[in-house]
Design a protein around this motif. Sequence first.
Motif, mmCIF file in Angstrom:
data_model
loop_
_atom_site.group_PDB
_atom_site.id
_atom_site.type_symbol
_atom_site.label_atom_id
_atom_site.label_comp_id
_atom_site.label_asym_id
_atom_site.label_seq_id
_atom_site.Cartn_x
_atom_site.Cartn_y
_atom_site.Cartn_z
ATOM 1 N N HIS A 191 -36.248 -78.162 87.956
ATOM 2 C CA HIS A 191 -37.464 -78.063 87.147
ATOM 3 C C HIS A 191 -37.097 -78.379 85.701
ATOM 4 O O HIS A 191 -36.646 -77.527 84.936
ATOM 5 N N MET A 192 -37.298 -79.641 85.320
ATOM 6 C CA MET A 192 -36.970 -80.075 83.969
ATOM 7 C C MET A 192 -38.172 -79.868 83.051
ATOM 8 O O MET A 192 -39.319 -79.723 83.496
ATOM 9 N N MET A 193 -37.898 -79.854 81.732
ATOM 10 C CA MET A 193 -38.973 -79.758 80.757
ATOM 11 C C MET A 193 -39.961 -80.902 80.976
ATOM 12 O O MET A 193 -39.569 -82.060 81.138
ATOM 13 N N GLY A 194 -41.241 -80.592 81.016
ATOM 14 C CA GLY A 194 -42.267 -81.595 81.204
ATOM 15 C C GLY A 194 -42.633 -81.870 82.649
ATOM 16 O O GLY A 194 -43.543 -82.665 82.914
ATOM 17 N N ASP A 195 -41.948 -81.217 83.596
ATOM 18 C CA ASP A 195 -42.199 -81.474 85.010
ATOM 19 C C ASP A 195 -43.265 -80.572 85.624
ATOM 20 O O ASP A 195 -43.711 -80.824 86.743
ATOM 21 N N THR A 196 -43.672 -79.526 84.927
ATOM 22 C CA THR A 196 -44.466 -78.474 85.551
ATOM 23 C C THR A 196 -45.742 -78.992 86.206
ATOM 24 O O THR A 196 -46.032 -78.682 87.368
ATOM 25 N N ALA B 223 -43.617 -70.584 84.717
ATOM 26 C CA ALA B 223 -44.665 -71.607 84.745
ATOM 27 C C ALA B 223 -45.395 -71.663 86.081
ATOM 28 O O ALA B 223 -46.611 -71.862 86.126
ATOM 29 N N LEU B 224 -44.637 -71.498 87.156
ATOM 30 C CA LEU B 224 -45.217 -71.632 88.505
ATOM 31 C C LEU B 224 -44.748 -70.478 89.386
ATOM 32 O O LEU B 224 -43.988 -70.668 90.350
ATOM 33 N N THR C 43 -35.452 -87.044 90.978
ATOM 34 C CA THR C 43 -36.280 -86.596 89.860
ATOM 35 C C THR C 43 -37.713 -86.353 90.313
ATOM 36 O O THR C 43 -38.153 -86.851 91.364
ATOM 37 N N ALA C 44 -38.461 -85.636 89.480
ATOM 38 C CA ALA C 44 -39.871 -85.388 89.786
ATOM 39 C C ALA C 44 -40.654 -86.693 89.817
ATOM 40 O O ALA C 44 -41.586 -86.849 90.617
ATOM 41 N N GLU C 45 -40.301 -87.648 88.967
ATOM 42 C CA GLU C 45 -40.995 -88.938 88.971
ATOM 43 C C GLU C 45 -40.800 -89.649 90.311
ATOM 44 O O GLU C 45 -41.745 -90.247 90.857
#
Length: 343
Positions: free
Chosen positions: A81-86, A110-111, A58-60
């Motif tokens: 790329h999950m919602m809130g990860d940007t 987004a990116l 995960t991004a975390e």
Amino acid sequence: MASGTLTVDLDALVQNWRALAGAPETGAVVKADAYGLGVGPVSRALAKAGARTFFVATAEEGADLRHALGEGPEIFIFSGHMMGDTEMLHDLALTPLLNSIDQLQRHLEALPKARFGIQLDTGMNRLGMEPAEWAAVKDMVMPSNPALLMSHLSSADEPTSAMNLSQLRVFKEMTEGCNAPRSLAATGGTLLGADYHFDLTRPGIGMYGGAPFQSGLPVAYLELPVVQVRDVEAGESVGYNMGYVARQPRRVATLAAGYADGLIRAMSGKAKLFYGQRECPLLGRVSMDLITVDITHLSDTPASLTLLGRQQSVDTLAQGAGTIGYEILTSLGARYTRRYSGG
């Protein structure tokens, strides 16, 4: 000391990682806090040994890893790329492995200038774009130079499984003509041979001394302290719900560890601990903080007993509990005193 001691041999970890090298580049999977052994010390030891590409779930987890490693190494995110990860992906230079057309659209909107990889589903039906989805977007995606095209083998721990050859064939078909680095093999796939290596392998469990890397060195050593020793008479019971009833007098040690520390309850009455090379069976049920062990046959009163080490691997311990080494490692609790050697 009231808590057990978990010692992680970083030199053995690095040696296992090097032994699993095969492709032009060997990455490292350090998700789930480096399989429960500590992502900071583990990843820094691997980076010092030459690893430049890491994988987390995960991004975390990617954020924790970036803080441990600093700038430089590439960190791939399996969940994409999950919602809130940007913001996290951008600020920490994390590379998502995009799993769907929805994720691809989210990322490019987004990116648009940020790195990304693509995860392909070659038959596992878990993560990644299926062949028809990939065919629909491939010509649009490839000019953006994805950092990696990857898939995951479902049965690599079974070398004779027909699924391995099937997924290899599908992966080659899906990536034919794509000018991007490719990765198919984790630990099991690496052991299947060079046909599965492509540009990057990504060993995980094998680095930590787990199957199917049978020649891997043990990495995790777990020593549990004895809190109390008592004599149990014939007919008396030990632990919850009379989980063990002595047929003859027994000498029983109570140790400070339980299912809150990752000694899963399915080990009850099955696991073995060691005093040197001498086996000591676990009696009765594993409770939250304590286990009870038969030491009748020992002439000494031990200060501690060994659960993991050269006497017993994570897979041997797991087999007795009807599970796998992955679950044993990733369940190791936070209460242990953690020590790191080497690295």
